[in-house]
Structure formats: C-alpha cells, structure tokens
Scaffold this motif. Structure first.
Motif: not given
Length: 493
Positions: A120-123, A215, A217-218, A220, A301
């Motif tokens: 999970d890239p968000e973590k 993702s 997040r990436s 951005k 990602d």
C-alpha cells in the motif's frame, strides 16, 4: 523318401551345413519371411552382457534420482539453516552462490520474479531530511573555457578532498549554451520537484508510455518528466495528443514534456545520456529520482520502488544487475559482436581501462557485478552520488555512449567509497513493460572501422565535440597492452 534315408549320413550332414550357411531369410521352398525355419540364436555370452547392461542402466538411474533428491533436500536445509556457511549457498548475493552460478551449477535465472515491495503506497513512511554526506559536503559546478585541459579522473578529486581544501570542484556537464538548456517555463516548473520520475526520447525513437498502477499519493508527490529534443517533440505532436496548460507547459498524459535546446552531440544515443546520468543537474531541486528509458512503461508505483530499493535497507543508489555479463570486457565483446557501437572506440576504451588496472570481474571483487542494466536507475541525490554521476558522464563524453562499460570503471576508481545496491535482473524485468522503438538507432559514428576516420578536415564524421579520448595523457602504445582473453578474441572477430 526311401532313397533319402539310404543316403550316407555324411552327405546329409553336409547338406544341413549348407542350409545353415544360407541367409536367415532365404528358404528353399520360397517361403521368405513366412518360412517356419528357426533363426539362429544369440551366443550365451552376448545374452549375459545384454542383461548386465540393462541392470547397470537401471541401477544408475535409481542412484541419479537419489542424488537429485539429496541435493534438493540439502538446498532446502541450506536456505533454512542458521549457519552462515550453509546459508551462503542459498544466498544469491554470496560468493558461494555466484561461484556455483559461474560453473552452471545453479538453476537458470528467471526472467521475472516477485518484488518484495510493500502493498500500500498510502502507508509508506517517507524519511525525514536527507542522507548525510559523508565524503563531501557539497559540489561546486564551474564554467571555464579551458575545461578540456582539466583532469577529469576521480582520483584527482579525492586527493583534493583529502588535502582539506574548502572548495571542492569537479567538471560535470557543459558550458552555458553548450548543451541541455531548458525553456524558462520548464526551469520554473522543475524547481518544485522533490520526487522525480524521469525519462527521455531523442530523434523520434519513442512516444511516451503512460505508467500504470500509480497511486493518487504518488501522482501528487512525483513529477513525471519526459526529456525530448526538437525531433522527438515534433514526432510526439504528430502521433499523440499534446495539451498545454496555462503556463504553456506541454503534457502527454501524466508526462510533462521537457524540450532541450543546444544539445551537445549529433548522436541521439549520446544525447540521451544527458538526462539519464546528469538528472541532478537538469533537476537540481530533486532529492529522489527514478530514471527509466523511453521505451519502457512503468508498472509499479514509484513510492513502492523507493521504499524497496532505497529506504528499506538504507541505500542511496540502486541499479539492476546485467542479465548476461559481470565483466566489462565480456560486455565490450558482446557490443562488438552485435555491432552496438564502433569497434575501434570500444577497443580504445577497454584498452585504457585495462591499462589503468581495471581487472575482469571475479569472485575476489566486492561487487556482485561490474556491469549494470542501466535502463532503470533509482537514487537519492546525495553529494557522493552526484559526484559518481559526473564522473560516469565524463567517461561517456570521453569514449562511447555504452554506459554499461564505464559504470564499473568509476566504481573501481572510487576505491570502495561509492556504495550502491545492485538487485537481481529478474526484479528489473518486473518493474516495467518493454516496448519496441519506433525504428532502429542509426549513426555514422556507430559504423566506423578505424579511428583515422575521425581525423583530418575531410572526415565524414561530424561531432560537436573533439577527441574521443585522443587528447588524454595516456600512452601511445595501447595496442600493445595485454588484454583479457575475451577482448583479444573479440578483436579477431
């Protein structure tokens, strides 16, 4: 019948002997293969030998299966063992495993293999600050008219550094208006980029391939920058949709196009090394960058890539191992056989490297390999990494754009000061999808047969730079240098 019985016994025996000497398929009654006459039997000794041979093959097969089973059990044990000697047999980075691999005692390398990345890239936790610069505190890029007369060898820089000089200098790149100049609008845009995914295409060989599995997040966090020349820009506009933003910046999907002006070379292949190796100079505010060649489509990602190859084990520079070669001399031989670049220039390059003490790769070296697969480079822009990139580019500028030949040489000249992570080639193949070029590379320089074609006013070779290493203070009798066997063999070919 009575007459036959009355004939002498000796006569009948002689008749029988004649019949036995006939061909086994021949008969007196014309029966041929349908005849009921019995075939002569094998000698008892031959029968015994045949049976013995069959038993021998059967027993050997059983023993071979037992050996394979024992080997598999031992391999499983070695991978799970806590003893360093046994675990080294299974560890692909160990000298034991590499030695087995060189002798063909390990399974064939996989083309693709799973990458142990986070899910999970968000973590992903992004490290605070920067990795401390151990060797140098900063680099000063200078612009001098007589830069060609300066020493570009890495040992010069290290001696200056050890002498305690406050100002540390190394030549890296070009003079102002001498190459790699960006539009003002692009210069302002890249100043905002701390995380960069960079790529490039020159002379219309590729169109931008959109990354997948990226993702939110990436999207951005990262700047996706595609460096192009004027030919590629026209080619892209003709084949794909290019949109402009309010600041007149050009975009193809997620990629921001970065046109370069005043390119230093006439070769597209060599111009492509400017954004690839000198990423820190084109995008000076970037702290992390991931370079991918223009023919590749990223499918992982970028945050997961940084976590896997840099942050997880605290590396600052990561590059893949070459699939086939560990020695630069093997790679040089392959480049010549496949006509990847001009043979005289490759010969000149490896002759000089060998003269300067660059030995073929062996188990006694501290590196997994001297030859990388340079289509993906993952790095933090530390001062030492920037120094390495500058010295690496200087070799590309000096000799050939086959940067895989000079990577290991710069590692060798830095004498272990440059630390990098070289990961398996099968992981490299799991990071992207490879697309074919729109056409093959073509350059006059690639097909020359002798260095004399560069000399004289009537030379058909046009280059925006001079020398090809001929101005460097190396001995003139380089042809007499004793090279490794693979290089001597390639000359004959």
């Amino acid at each position: 019948m009575d007459t036959e019985l009355q004939r002498p016994l000796s006569f009948r025996l002689s008749r029988r002997g004649e019949r036995n000497n006939q061909h086994p398929y021949a008969t007196d009654d014309g029966g041929g293969l349908l005849s009921s006459r019995r075939l002569p039997q094998d000698n008892p000794i031959k029968i015994m030998w045949k049976q013995g041979f069959i038993r021998l093959v059967f027993v050997a097969g059983i023993l071979w299966m037992l050996v394979i089973l024992v080997g598999l059990l031992f391999h499983v044990f070695s991978c799970q063992s806590s003893f360093s000697f046994f675990s080294a047999i299974c560890n692909k980075d160990s000298k034991v495993f590499i030695s087995k691999d060189l002798h063909g005692l390990t399974p064939k390398a996989e083309h693709r293999c799973p990458i142990p990345v986070a899910s999970d890239p968000e973590k992903i936790v992004i490290p605070d600050g920067k990795t401390p610069d151990v060797i140098v505190k900063g680099l000063t890029y200078i612009e001098e008219e007589d830069w060609l007369t300066m020493d570009l060898i890495s040992s010069h820089y290290l001696e200056v550094n050890k002498a305690g000089c406050k100002e540390k200098r190394v030549h890296c790149g070009f003079l102002r208006n001498g190459g790699a100049n960006m539009n003002p609008v692009d210069i302002e845009y890249v100043k905002k980029c701390r995380f960069v995914v960079a790529s490039g295409t020159f002379d219309g060989y590729d169109v931008p391939h959109q990354p997948s599995n990226i993702s939110i997040r990436s999207k951005k966090l990262f700047c996706f920058l595609m460096v192009v020349d004027e030919v590629s820009l026209k080619f892209i506009k003709k084949n794909v949709t290019v949109r402009k933003d309010r600041d007149k910046g050009m975009w193809v999907g997620i990629w921001r196009l970065i046109p370069l002006k005043h390119l230093p070379y006439d070769e597209p292949r060599r111009n492509g090394k400017v954004p690839k190796i000198l990423t820190h100079r084109l995008f000076p505010e970037a702290q992390y960058s991931i370079w991918i060649d223009g023919k590749m489509e990223l499918i992982v990602d970028p945050l997961l890539i940084l976590e896997r190859y840099l942050w997880h084990d605290k590396h600052t520079y990561a590059i893949a191992q070459h699939k086939h070669h560990r020695s630069i001399y093997e790679e040089a031989d392959a480049n010549k056989r496949r006509k990847r670049y001009a043979r005289p220039l490759i010969d000149l390059q490896v002759n000089i490297y060998y003269y300067e003490g660059m030995e073929p790769w062996s188990l006694k070296k501290n590196t997994i390999s001297d030859v990388p697969e340079g289509a993906i480079i993952i790095r933090e822009h530390t001062a030492l990494n920037n120094l390495f990139n500058c010295l690496w580019f200087n070799e590309v500028n000096l000799f050939t754009p086959r940067d895989q030949l000079s990577f290991g040489y710069i590692v060798y000249r830095l004498r272990g000061l440059f630390k990098f992570f070289m990961f398996q080639n099968c992981e490299y193949n799991s990071l992207f999808v490879l697309h074919l070029h729109t056409r093959e590379h073509s350059s006059k320089v690639e097909w020359i047969k002798s260095l004399s074609e560069f000399k004289g006013n009537g030379s058909s070779m046009k280059e925006s730079r001079g020398g090809f290493g001929l101005w460097t203070p190396y001995p003139k009798n380089l042809d007499a240098v004793i090279l490794p066997p693979v290089v001597r063999t390639s000359k004959a070919g």
